[in-house]
Design a protein around this motif. Structure first.
Motif, short mmCIF file in Angstrom:
data_model
loop_
_atom_site.label_atom_id
_atom_site.label_comp_id
_atom_site.label_asym_id
_atom_site.label_seq_id
_atom_site.Cartn_x
_atom_site.Cartn_y
_atom_site.Cartn_z
N UNK A 149 14.07 36.19 29.11
CA UNK A 149 14.10 37.18 28.02
C UNK A 149 13.87 36.42 26.72
N UNK A 150 12.97 36.94 25.87
CA UNK A 150 12.74 36.33 24.56
C UNK A 150 13.18 37.32 23.49
N UNK A 151 14.01 36.85 22.57
CA UNK A 151 14.41 37.65 21.41
C UNK A 151 13.68 37.09 20.20
N UNK A 152 12.84 37.91 19.61
CA UNK A 152 12.03 37.47 18.45
C UNK A 152 12.85 37.63 17.18
N UNK A 153 13.20 36.50 16.58
CA UNK A 153 14.00 36.55 15.35
C UNK A 153 13.22 35.96 14.17
N UNK A 154 11.97 36.38 14.08
CA UNK A 154 11.14 35.91 12.98
C UNK A 154 11.33 36.76 11.73
N UNK A 155 11.88 37.94 11.91
CA UNK A 155 12.01 38.88 10.80
C UNK A 155 13.40 38.87 10.18
N UNK A 156 13.74 39.92 9.44
CA UNK A 156 15.05 40.00 8.78
C UNK A 156 16.16 40.27 9.80
N UNK A 157 17.37 39.99 9.39
CA UNK A 157 18.54 40.12 10.26
C UNK A 157 18.68 41.53 10.85
N UNK A 158 18.36 42.54 10.05
CA UNK A 158 18.54 43.93 10.54
C UNK A 158 17.60 44.27 11.69
N UNK A 159 16.53 43.47 11.86
CA UNK A 159 15.61 43.71 12.99
C UNK A 159 16.14 43.07 14.27
N UNK A 160 17.13 42.19 14.12
CA UNK A 160 17.66 41.45 15.28
C UNK A 160 18.62 42.30 16.10
N UNK A 161 19.49 43.02 15.43
CA UNK A 161 20.58 43.73 16.12
C UNK A 161 20.08 44.71 17.19
N UNK A 162 19.08 45.56 16.90
CA UNK A 162 18.60 46.49 17.94
C UNK A 162 18.04 45.76 19.16
N UNK A 163 17.40 44.63 18.95
CA UNK A 163 16.87 43.85 20.07
C UNK A 163 18.00 43.32 20.95
N UNK A 164 19.05 42.79 20.30
CA UNK A 164 20.16 42.20 21.05
C UNK A 164 20.92 43.30 21.80
#
Length: 202
Positions: free
Chosen positions: A171-186
């Motif tokens: 599984x790859x979590x893309x964290x290239x963007x802002x923090x608020x884009x991370x939470x829905x992915x996680x």
């Protein structure tokens, strides 16, 4: 129990992902924290480090002088291998203890910075890699951690190349963007982990 390996390059945001997974209910085993615990004053680990590197790696209070030890091993692969040979088995044993104590229904997330470098991917049911572009990593290390660009590049160069990390990922979590884009992915990944854990019990 579902055993998950979590890794990512320095500055990619792995710590934030582990914090989120822990908040959802994962049992977090933090290799970095354990690596500090196993060389605390009075431990056999610290005694072994002093035996290998000499008393100059201690502070006046008798604790490990991390910056001094880091300076000794960072630029010398052989000395780094000696240190890893002391610390890694201790971390592995303590991690196994914590995992065993987590219980049969737990989702255990092992936060392991050097998972790729040490060939540990086969130890886990699946591996999550937190990914960010090198330029993003560099920016975060300089801006948020106060490193010089030279220090940041040296730290990044000491880790496995991005392609090698991605090659071991389930599984790859893309964290290239802002923090608020991370939470829905996680959150989505957590739902997948719950599904997998349930599947293991069926």
């Amino acid at each position: 129990m579902l055993s998950v390996g979590l890794t990512g390059g320095i500055g990619a945001g792995k710590s934030e992902v582990s914090r989120l997974l822990s908040s959802y209910g994962a049992v977090l085993i933090d290799s970095d924290r354990i690596a500090r615990e196993v060389v605390e004053p009075g431990t056999p680990g610290l005694a072994a480090v002093v035996e290998a590197f000499g008393p100059e790696v201690l502070t006046a209070e008798g604790a490990l002088d991390r910056p001094r030890l880091g300076a000794l091993v960072f630029a010398d692969p052989e000395r780094r291998a000696v240190l890893n040979g002391i610390v890694h088995p201790l971390v592995r044993d303590r991690s196994a203890e914590l995992a065993a104590a987590a219980g049969p229904d737990a989702i255990v997330v092992n936060d392991v910075p050097l998972l790729t470098e040490n060939g540990l991917a086969p130890l886990y049911d699946l591996v999550i890699v937190v990914d960010a572009a090198p330029q993003t990593q560099l920016d975060r290390l300089v801006r948020l951690r106060g490193m010089t660009e030279e220090e940041a590049r040296a730290r990044m160069a000491a880790q496995a190349p991005r392609a090698e990390r991605l090659a071991v990922a389930d599984v790859v979590i893309d964290n290239d963007g802002p923090l608020e884009a991370l939470e829905p992915q996680v959150r989505k990944v957590w739902a997948e982990l719950l599904e997998r854990a349930a599947g293991k019990h069926d």
